[in-house]
Design a protein around this motif. Structure first.
Motif, PDB file in Angstrom:
ATOM      1  N   ASP A 281      -4.773   0.662  -6.141  1.00  0.00           N
ATOM      2  CA  ASP A 281      -4.356   0.882  -4.756  1.00  0.00           C
ATOM      3  C   ASP A 281      -4.353  -0.476  -4.054  1.00  0.00           C
ATOM      4  O   ASP A 281      -5.417  -1.014  -3.755  1.00  0.00           O
TER       5      ASP A 281
ATOM      6  N   ASP B 212       0.853  -1.207   0.000  1.00  0.00           N
ATOM      7  CA  ASP B 212       0.000   0.000   0.000  1.00  0.00           C
ATOM      8  C   ASP B 212       0.883   1.249   0.000  1.00  0.00           C
ATOM      9  O   ASP B 212       1.182   1.767   1.036  1.00  0.00           O
TER      10      ASP B 212
ATOM     11  N   PHE C 183      -7.901  -4.233  -7.000  1.00  0.00           N
ATOM     12  CA  PHE C 183      -7.640  -4.160  -5.554  1.00  0.00           C
ATOM     13  C   PHE C 183      -7.510  -5.593  -5.055  1.00  0.00           C
ATOM     14  O   PHE C 183      -8.318  -6.453  -5.441  1.00  0.00           O
TER      15      PHE C 183
HETATM   16  N1  PHE Z   1      -7.264   3.530   0.235  1.00  0.00           N
HETATM   17  C1  PHE Z   1      -6.936   2.647   1.330  1.00  0.00           C
HETATM   18  C2  PHE Z   1      -5.526   2.932   1.753  1.00  0.00           C
HETATM   19  O1  PHE Z   1      -4.725   3.405   0.987  1.00  0.00           O
HETATM   20  C3  PHE Z   1      -7.033   1.212   0.929  1.00  0.00           C
HETATM   21  C4  PHE Z   1      -8.438   0.708   1.043  1.00  0.00           C
HETATM   22  C5  PHE Z   1      -9.315   0.847  -0.004  1.00  0.00           C
HETATM   23  C6  PHE Z   1      -8.841   0.093   2.172  1.00  0.00           C
HETATM   24  C7  PHE Z   1     -10.612   0.391   0.108  1.00  0.00           C
HETATM   25  C8  PHE Z   1     -10.145  -0.375   2.309  1.00  0.00           C
HETATM   26  C9  PHE Z   1     -11.038  -0.216   1.266  1.00  0.00           C
HETATM   27  O2  PHE Z   1      -5.199   2.688   2.887  1.00  0.00           O
END
Ligand code: PHE
Ligand code: ZN
Ligand code: ZN
Ligand code: ZN
Length: 297
Positions: free
Chosen positions: A160, A98, A232
């Motif tokens: 992401d 991440d 994802f």
């Molecule tokens: N955008 C979140 C992050 O960068 C990741 C995520 C997306 C988590 C959708 C849960 C649901 O931490």
């Protein structure tokens, strides 16, 4: 107390979009000014939506950060295919899954195409800053465009977390077939979902939909009605027996047990998930570089 109240106001001003809407008129009385604890922008956003009171950082440093944007020299500039991944991580760790994974997949897609590919539509790559502080980089970018410049974006594709160590295989649920949460994406998002489903099916993977819950950089794009989609592999959610049976990995364990920790490091990436998702990314981006007809009608 007055001083901490002032800091709180500054934090609000730095967190864009909905939070401003939600908290813009907040009574200072609900803001605890003693015994404040540390919270990130993302946590602030989360808590703002769910609780009446907020924990605020006792102090913070204002920093400037950047988005990195690159666009092909070829292709129509009035029908741009955008693809993005956030480049920042949380403070707790290096953020390899991440979101080193999305950033790396996006870079290899860009490199494989080159600067002057034979495309009909321009392809614009974005490595976003400050996602973890409340989707700031992408939100500022979209809000900074003129209405015409927004119209010139055919779609936005988001990546992401695409190498979670106990990987799930998800694509943003553009048609809201799961029937929960935020509902469908803007018109065209269902087609994008379908194209990702097929690109993963070509590699023997049956993906599931993941809700457009606004928790990543597509948020401001769908708020402006721009079709969106993406891939994802899961964060803190727990893999079911059924998912483990079709995808492998461990049921009853989080897709990424190291989500937002120091353990989100190079040892804890599922490289075959990363490669599969990157292949699908490249295939879909390539396809939309040729035509966005099915998406934009
Ligand atoms: N955008 C979140 C992050 O960068 C990741 C995520 C997306 C988590 C959708 C849960 C649901 O931490
Ligand atoms: Zn994160
Ligand atoms: Zn992320
Ligand atoms: Zn769906």
């Amino acid at each position: 107390a007055a001083e901490q109240g002032a800091e709180a106001a500054i934090i609000y001003n730095n967190v864009e979009g909905e939070l401003n809407g939600t908290l813009g008129g907040a009574d200072a009385g609900v803001i605890p000014t003693a015994g404040v604890t540390k919270a990130t922008g993302a946590e602030l956003v989360e808590r703002a939506g769910t609780t009446a009171t907020l924990d605020l950082r006792a102090s913070f440093d204002e920093i400037t950060t950047e988005n990195v944007i690159a666009e092909t020299r070829t292709g129509r500039e009035d029908n741009v295919v955008m693809a993005g991944a956030h480049l920042d991580s949380v403070d707790e760790g290096a953020g390899i899954n991440d979101n080193g994974t999305g950033s790396a997949g996006l870079l290899s897609t860009a490199l494989s195409m080159g600067g002057t590919p034979d495309v009909n539509n321009a392809v614009r790559f974005a490595w976003w800053g400050a996602e973890e502080s409340g989707l700031i980089g992408s939100t500022e970018y979209v809000k900074g465009l003129s209405f015409q410049e927004q119209l010139d974006i055919a779609m936005y594709l988001n990546f992401d977390m695409i190498g979670s160590p106990n990987a799930g295989y998800f694509t943003y649920d553009g048609d809201d077939s799961d029937g929960v949460g935020a509902g469908p994406g803007p018109h065209g998002s269902a087609q994008i979902e379908q194209d990702f489903v097929e690109a993963m099916r070509n590699q023997g993977i049956e993906v599931e939909g993941t809700d457009f819950n606004g928790r990543s950089d597509y948020g401001q794009f769908i708020a402006e009605g721009i079709p969106a989609g993406g891939l994802f592999t899961g964060a803190g959610g727990v893999k079911t027996e059924e998912q483990a049976a079709k995808w492998g990995g461990e049921a009853g364990v989080a897709y990424d047990p190291n989500y937002h920790t120091a353990e989100d490091n190079l040892d804890n990436v599922d490289r075959s998930a990363l490669i599969r998702n990157t292949r699908a990314m490249a295939e879909v981006v390539d396809h939309y570089g040729q035509t966005t007809e099915e998406v934009n009608g």
